[in-house]
Motif scaffolding. Sequence first.
Motif, PDB file in Angstrom:
ATOM      1  N   LYS A  14      91.972 120.320  80.027  1.00  0.00           N
ATOM      2  CA  LYS A  14      91.829 119.291  81.070  1.00  0.00           C
ATOM      3  C   LYS A  14      93.207 118.807  81.526  1.00  0.00           C
ATOM      4  O   LYS A  14      93.430 118.610  82.716  1.00  0.00           O
ATOM      5  CB  LYS A  14      90.969 118.127  80.559  1.00  0.00           C
ATOM      6  N   ALA A  38      80.075 116.170  88.870  1.00  0.00           N
ATOM      7  CA  ALA A  38      79.574 116.386  87.502  1.00  0.00           C
ATOM      8  C   ALA A  38      80.557 115.750  86.520  1.00  0.00           C
ATOM      9  O   ALA A  38      80.860 116.310  85.472  1.00  0.00           O
ATOM     10  CB  ALA A  38      79.360 117.866  87.219  1.00  0.00           C
ATOM     11  N   THR A  41      81.582 111.831  82.088  1.00  0.00           N
ATOM     12  CA  THR A  41      82.376 111.088  81.099  1.00  0.00           C
ATOM     13  C   THR A  41      83.569 110.374  81.724  1.00  0.00           C
ATOM     14  O   THR A  41      84.148 109.489  81.094  1.00  0.00           O
ATOM     15  CB  THR A  41      82.936 112.056  80.047  1.00  0.00           C
ATOM     16  N   ASP A  67      77.620 112.429  89.442  1.00  0.00           N
ATOM     17  CA  ASP A  67      76.906 113.221  88.440  1.00  0.00           C
ATOM     18  C   ASP A  67      75.417 113.088  88.757  1.00  0.00           C
ATOM     19  O   ASP A  67      74.980 112.064  89.290  1.00  0.00           O
ATOM     20  CB  ASP A  67      77.196 112.703  87.021  1.00  0.00           C
ATOM     21  N   ILE A  68      74.653 114.115  88.429  1.00  0.00           N
ATOM     22  CA  ILE A  68      73.208 114.074  88.697  1.00  0.00           C
ATOM     23  C   ILE A  68      72.499 113.173  87.676  1.00  0.00           C
ATOM     24  O   ILE A  68      71.396 112.695  87.927  1.00  0.00           O
ATOM     25  CB  ILE A  68      72.619 115.508  88.673  1.00  0.00           C
ATOM     26  N   ASN A  69      73.173 112.937  86.557  1.00  0.00           N
ATOM     27  CA  ASN A  69      72.539 112.245  85.447  1.00  0.00           C
ATOM     28  C   ASN A  69      73.064 110.797  85.355  1.00  0.00           C
ATOM     29  O   ASN A  69      74.230 110.558  85.031  1.00  0.00           O
ATOM     30  CB  ASN A  69      72.875 113.030  84.164  1.00  0.00           C
ATOM     31  N   MET A  72      74.748 109.739  82.128  1.00  0.00           N
ATOM     32  CA  MET A  72      76.124 110.231  81.953  1.00  0.00           C
ATOM     33  C   MET A  72      77.092 109.337  82.724  1.00  0.00           C
ATOM     34  O   MET A  72      78.169 108.997  82.242  1.00  0.00           O
ATOM     35  CB  MET A  72      76.261 111.677  82.461  1.00  0.00           C
ATOM     36  N   ASN A  97      73.393 114.825  93.376  1.00  0.00           N
ATOM     37  CA  ASN A  97      73.263 116.240  93.044  1.00  0.00           C
ATOM     38  C   ASN A  97      74.386 116.997  93.750  1.00  0.00           C
ATOM     39  O   ASN A  97      74.535 116.895  94.973  1.00  0.00           O
ATOM     40  CB  ASN A  97      71.902 116.743  93.525  1.00  0.00           C
ATOM     41  N   ALA A  98      75.167 117.756  92.988  1.00  0.00           N
ATOM     42  CA  ALA A  98      76.326 118.472  93.545  1.00  0.00           C
ATOM     43  C   ALA A  98      75.921 119.456  94.643  1.00  0.00           C
ATOM     44  O   ALA A  98      76.747 119.828  95.469  1.00  0.00           O
ATOM     45  CB  ALA A  98      77.031 119.233  92.429  1.00  0.00           C
ATOM     46  N   ALA A 115      84.709 119.971  86.417  1.00  0.00           N
ATOM     47  CA  ALA A 115      85.141 120.488  85.116  1.00  0.00           C
ATOM     48  C   ALA A 115      83.927 120.674  84.213  1.00  0.00           C
ATOM     49  O   ALA A 115      83.195 119.710  83.949  1.00  0.00           O
ATOM     50  CB  ALA A 115      86.141 119.531  84.466  1.00  0.00           C
ATOM     51  N   PHE A 116      83.716 121.883  83.777  1.00  0.00           N
ATOM     52  CA  PHE A 116      82.608 122.222  82.871  1.00  0.00           C
ATOM     53  C   PHE A 116      81.271 121.721  83.396  1.00  0.00           C
ATOM     54  O   PHE A 116      80.410 121.298  82.634  1.00  0.00           O
ATOM     55  CB  PHE A 116      82.888 121.668  81.458  1.00  0.00           C
ATOM     56  N   PHE A 121      74.794 124.140  87.436  1.00  0.00           N
ATOM     57  CA  PHE A 121      74.101 123.908  88.697  1.00  0.00           C
ATOM     58  C   PHE A 121      73.070 125.014  88.939  1.00  0.00           C
ATOM     59  O   PHE A 121      73.337 126.182  88.676  1.00  0.00           O
ATOM     60  CB  PHE A 121      75.087 123.881  89.877  1.00  0.00           C
TER      61      PHE A 121
HETATM   62  C1  LIG Z   1      79.507 119.271  80.184  1.00  0.00           C
HETATM   63  S1  LIG Z   1      79.285 117.920  81.262  1.00  0.00           S
HETATM   64  C2  LIG Z   1      80.913 117.788  81.944  1.00  0.00           C
HETATM   65  C3  LIG Z   1      81.330 116.368  82.161  1.00  0.00           C
HETATM   66  C4  LIG Z   1      82.788 116.159  82.591  1.00  0.00           C
HETATM   67  N1  LIG Z   1      83.110 116.856  83.832  1.00  0.00           N
HETATM   68  C5  LIG Z   1      83.758 116.560  81.508  1.00  0.00           C
HETATM   69  O1  LIG Z   1      84.439 117.574  81.655  1.00  0.00           O
HETATM   70  O2  LIG Z   1      83.820 115.853  80.502  1.00  0.00           O
HETATM   71  C6  LIG Z   1      78.333 118.646  82.574  1.00  0.00           C
HETATM   72  C7  LIG Z   1      77.822 117.618  83.561  1.00  0.00           C
HETATM   73  O3  LIG Z   1      77.218 118.304  84.670  1.00  0.00           O
HETATM   74  C8  LIG Z   1      76.215 117.440  85.177  1.00  0.00           C
HETATM   75  N2  LIG Z   1      75.360 118.190  86.114  1.00  0.00           N
HETATM   76  C9  LIG Z   1      74.517 119.208  85.844  1.00  0.00           C
HETATM   77  N3  LIG Z   1      73.912 119.635  86.974  1.00  0.00           N
HETATM   78  C10 LIG Z   1      74.395 118.878  87.996  1.00  0.00           C
HETATM   79  C11 LIG Z   1      74.182 118.848  89.403  1.00  0.00           C
HETATM   80  N4  LIG Z   1      73.326 119.700  90.008  1.00  0.00           N
HETATM   81  N5  LIG Z   1      74.853 117.941  90.131  1.00  0.00           N
HETATM   82  C12 LIG Z   1      75.723 117.081  89.541  1.00  0.00           C
HETATM   83  N6  LIG Z   1      75.973 117.064  88.221  1.00  0.00           N
HETATM   84  C13 LIG Z   1      75.323 117.953  87.447  1.00  0.00           C
HETATM   85  C14 LIG Z   1      75.537 116.952  83.913  1.00  0.00           C
HETATM   86  O4  LIG Z   1      74.759 115.802  84.127  1.00  0.00           O
HETATM   87  C15 LIG Z   1      76.740 116.697  82.995  1.00  0.00           C
HETATM   88  O5  LIG Z   1      77.179 115.376  83.087  1.00  0.00           O
END
Ligand SMILES: C[S@@+](CC[C@H](N)C(=O)[O-])C[C@H]1O[C@@H](n2cnc3c(N)ncnc32)[C@H](O)[C@@H]1O
Length: 228
Positions: A14, A38, A41, A67-69, A72, A97-98, A115-116, A121
């Motif tokens: 990161k 996304a 954190t 973020d979608i969640n 989170m 939603n991304a 990132a990650f 998606f």
């Molecule tokens: C592994 S976490 C990464 C969090 C942060 N970017 C990091 O590196 O610490 C993956 C994130 O992707 C989000 N996510 C999954 N599908 C998504 C979507 N369609 N749109 C937005 N966020 C999404 C999840 O809710 C989760 O918070």
Amino acid sequence: MNDAMSFGIHRLWKQQFISKLDPGRRPGGRPLDFLDVAGGTGDIAFGILDHASRMHGDYESKITVTDINADMLEEGKRRSLSTKYANSDRLEFLVQNAEKLEQIEDESKDMYTVAFGIRNFTDIPAALRTAHRVLRPGGVFACLEFSKVDNVILNTIYKQYSFNVIPIMGQLIAADYDSYQYLVESIEKFPSQEEFAAMIKDAGFQVPEPAYENLTFGVAAIHLGVKI
Ligand SMILES: C[S@@+](CC[C@H](N)C(=O)[O-])C[C@H]1O[C@@H](n2cnc3c(N)ncnc32)[C@H](O)[C@@H]1O
């Protein structure tokens, strides 16, 4: 779990991601609008704002974390309270939603980071087209994601570790075998560095040469695209 699985290396990845992007207002330029998708954190968002102030004396550029969640994002908000950006108008959190980013206007952002996240998606090409939509001309798309190891012997060791050890660590540390089994499978399914670079190009971005930077032999990779 991230620290345990990656021996803490995900933090270095990161840092390298943010250093490579070198975000921040340039002399004579306007404050910038960053978007971290996304970004749950908040790790990347706080890192970007820290870098902008430390390296460029930029105390004005803003970042939107999506973020979608919602849970989170709540975690990101909670963590922001122990940073200097607590309740600052430089940091905004949006459930989005991304693939659509409905609340983000066309051509309104200077940099899009993910990132990650993109591996999770459902429709990655739709998310890439949306990234292109929300960026201003000259704006940068930047992705840090797990990728393919570029050495046959290391790849064999890495696969053994991923499939045999990570789900068990997930069970022992987080009492969640299935999520970590999904993590390993989603990494396996994600396209190779070259395939992903081609997808970024297909979404309309210009991809610089070299098209990606491998981190730790390709366990992760950074991809960039520029909106022309
Ligand atoms: C592994 S976490 C990464 C969090 C942060 N970017 C990091 O590196 O610490 C993956 C994130 O992707 C989000 N996510 C999954 N599908 C998504 C979507 N369609 N749109 C937005 N966020 C999404 C999840 O809710 C989760 O918070």
